[in-house]
Design a protein around this motif. Structure first.
Motif, PDB file in Angstrom:
ATOM      1  N   ARG A 279       7.198  91.528  62.139  1.00  0.00           N
ATOM      2  CA  ARG A 279       7.647  90.265  62.725  1.00  0.00           C
ATOM      3  C   ARG A 279       9.139  90.327  63.027  1.00  0.00           C
ATOM      4  O   ARG A 279       9.863  91.149  62.479  1.00  0.00           O
ATOM      5  CB  ARG A 279       7.386  89.107  61.761  1.00  0.00           C
ATOM      6  N   TRP A 287      18.429  80.229  60.877  1.00  0.00           N
ATOM      7  CA  TRP A 287      17.416  80.118  59.823  1.00  0.00           C
ATOM      8  C   TRP A 287      18.072  79.738  58.510  1.00  0.00           C
ATOM      9  O   TRP A 287      19.168  80.176  58.202  1.00  0.00           O
ATOM     10  CB  TRP A 287      16.678  81.452  59.665  1.00  0.00           C
ATOM     11  N   THR A 289      18.569  80.247  54.712  1.00  0.00           N
ATOM     12  CA  THR A 289      18.430  81.371  53.793  1.00  0.00           C
ATOM     13  C   THR A 289      18.882  80.934  52.417  1.00  0.00           C
ATOM     14  O   THR A 289      19.767  80.080  52.275  1.00  0.00           O
ATOM     15  CB  THR A 289      19.236  82.594  54.285  1.00  0.00           C
ATOM     16  N   ARG A 302      17.609  86.547  52.996  1.00  0.00           N
ATOM     17  CA  ARG A 302      16.189  86.236  52.917  1.00  0.00           C
ATOM     18  C   ARG A 302      15.865  85.027  53.793  1.00  0.00           C
ATOM     19  O   ARG A 302      16.524  83.982  53.685  1.00  0.00           O
ATOM     20  CB  ARG A 302      15.804  85.930  51.478  1.00  0.00           C
ATOM     21  N   VAL A 303      14.845  85.149  54.632  1.00  0.00           N
ATOM     22  CA  VAL A 303      14.435  84.011  55.475  1.00  0.00           C
ATOM     23  C   VAL A 303      13.001  83.577  55.210  1.00  0.00           C
ATOM     24  O   VAL A 303      12.569  82.532  55.706  1.00  0.00           O
ATOM     25  CB  VAL A 303      14.626  84.306  56.986  1.00  0.00           C
ATOM     26  N   SER A 304      12.232  84.387  54.466  1.00  0.00           N
ATOM     27  CA  SER A 304      10.928  83.917  53.988  1.00  0.00           C
ATOM     28  C   SER A 304      10.656  84.682  52.694  1.00  0.00           C
ATOM     29  O   SER A 304      11.515  85.437  52.238  1.00  0.00           O
ATOM     30  CB  SER A 304       9.822  84.124  55.029  1.00  0.00           C
ATOM     31  N   THR A 305       9.474  84.543  52.127  1.00  0.00           N
ATOM     32  CA  THR A 305       9.198  85.035  50.777  1.00  0.00           C
ATOM     33  C   THR A 305       9.686  86.468  50.578  1.00  0.00           C
ATOM     34  O   THR A 305      10.427  86.749  49.637  1.00  0.00           O
ATOM     35  CB  THR A 305       7.683  84.955  50.475  1.00  0.00           C
ATOM     36  N   GLU A 307      10.886  88.447  53.518  1.00  0.00           N
ATOM     37  CA  GLU A 307      11.362  88.900  54.827  1.00  0.00           C
ATOM     38  C   GLU A 307      12.859  88.648  54.889  1.00  0.00           C
ATOM     39  O   GLU A 307      13.331  87.548  54.572  1.00  0.00           O
ATOM     40  CB  GLU A 307      10.645  88.169  55.962  1.00  0.00           C
ATOM     41  N   TRP A 308      13.568  89.694  55.301  1.00  0.00           N
ATOM     42  CA  TRP A 308      15.019  89.686  55.219  1.00  0.00           C
ATOM     43  C   TRP A 308      15.599  90.188  56.537  1.00  0.00           C
ATOM     44  O   TRP A 308      15.014  91.047  57.189  1.00  0.00           O
ATOM     45  CB  TRP A 308      15.483  90.619  54.093  1.00  0.00           C
TER      46      TRP A 308
END
Ligand SMILES: [Zn+2]
Length: 319
Positions: A279, A287, A289, A302-305, A307-308
């Protein structure tokens, strides 16, 4: 024309190659894609720390004092034009239109070039820039033609600043195609004139209105937040331990990748190494963070669990 294009191509190539050098050890060559046309101007403005000049208010000779359709001091947005006159500076255009408007039946609020933003009519009142429908709604600003990529980037920074500052002055939101429009759009909507500027001129410089809107949006948001076009409180070197341990730090990470529309994401494996995610984040998006960690000389946000995004592609503003 031909020589202009050559200069632009070499500018883009140098940006792309800078990218290859920085990114190749980390991500292989997969992220290095063809540079998208139009990306170079905003990148050049950022890379060279180009700042807009201030608006010079210099009331001209246009002696009509009509309000907009909603009244005096009630414009609905800003309309972007381009003069289509090679080698004419803002100063030259101002003196020309101050002399000739009664004959030409044309007058605008402001002219912008690489060095100046000259406002020649109080923007509380309408001017004659693009036919009655547009004139009753919009502040009219003309972008002057310039000759070098550096001048073009500076003129764009000034034009974007003028638009953002005027929207803010009148308490208007920034809505592309509604509060920030072009003469071409006015022609398509109302057919009062046949002009289709500024799209063709922007295209000569591998630029377009969506790129311009990105810049206006950035200036608008920053001006509203801080009174300056600069990003608020940039944290230049966040202290993140080299050992890969996670630091909790909330903020906004804005992503950019001069080589692609998308910015790659990575996942961290249990052993602390990275794996490419399939992705990506859209170029120019921002986003939330909440965590940062270091790996191989770079900080990742970090932008999701799991995902960086790497600092190579992003700028962080702490909260
Ligand atoms: Zn026009």
């Amino acid at each position: 024309m031909f020589s202009k294009k050559r200069i632009i191509v070499s500018t883009i190539a140098s940006i792309a190659f800078a990218g290859v050098g920085v990114f190749s050890s980390q991500f292989g060559t997969t992220c290095i894609q063809e540079v998208q046309a139009g990306s170079w101007v905003n990148q050049y403005i950022a890379n060279n720390n180009i700042k807009p000049v201030g608006i010079e208010n210099r009331e001209g000779t246009f002696n009509r004092w009509s309000g907009y359709r909603n009244g005096v001091g009630r414009p609905e947005g800003v309309m972007i034009h381009e003069t289509a006159t090679p080698n004419a500076t803002a100063e030259a255009e101002v003196s020309y239109f101050n002399r000739k408007w009664p004959v030409l039946q044309t007058y605008v609020h402001a002219f912008v070039d690489a060095n100046k933003i000259i406002n020649i009519k109080n923007t509380d009142f309408l001017v004659w820039g693009a036919g009655p429908n547009a004139n009753q709604r919009y502040i009219q600003v003309e972008l002057c033609n310039v000759n070098t990529p550096d001048q073009f980037a500076r003129s764009i920074s000034n034009d974007a600043y003028y638009a953002a500052a005027k929207l803010i002055q009148y308490g208007l939101p920034f809505v592309p195609d509604k509060t920030l429009v072009t003469h071409k759009q006015a022609t398509n909507w109302w057919h009062d004139t046949t002009h289709v500027d500024p799209d063709g001129y922007l295209a000569k410089w591998d630029y377009d209105m969506s790129q311009f809107n990105e810049l206006v949006g950035k200036y608008y948001n920053n001006l509203k937040a801080t009174g300056s076009v600069d990003d608020a409180v940039v944290d230049p070197a966040p202290v993140v331990p080299e050992d890969g341990s996670i630091v909790k730090r909330e903020g906004k990470v804005t992503v950019a990748n001069p080589g692609s529309f998308a910015v790659p994401l990575v996942a961290f494996r249990d052993d602390g190494t990275t794996a490419d995610s399939n992705r990506g984040l859209a170029k120019g998006s921002a986003w939330y963070t909440d965590q940062q960690r270091s790996f191989d000389g770079h900080v990742y946000y970090r932008v999701s669990t799991n995902e960086w995004v790497a600092d190579t592609y992003s700028s962080f503003v702490g909260w």
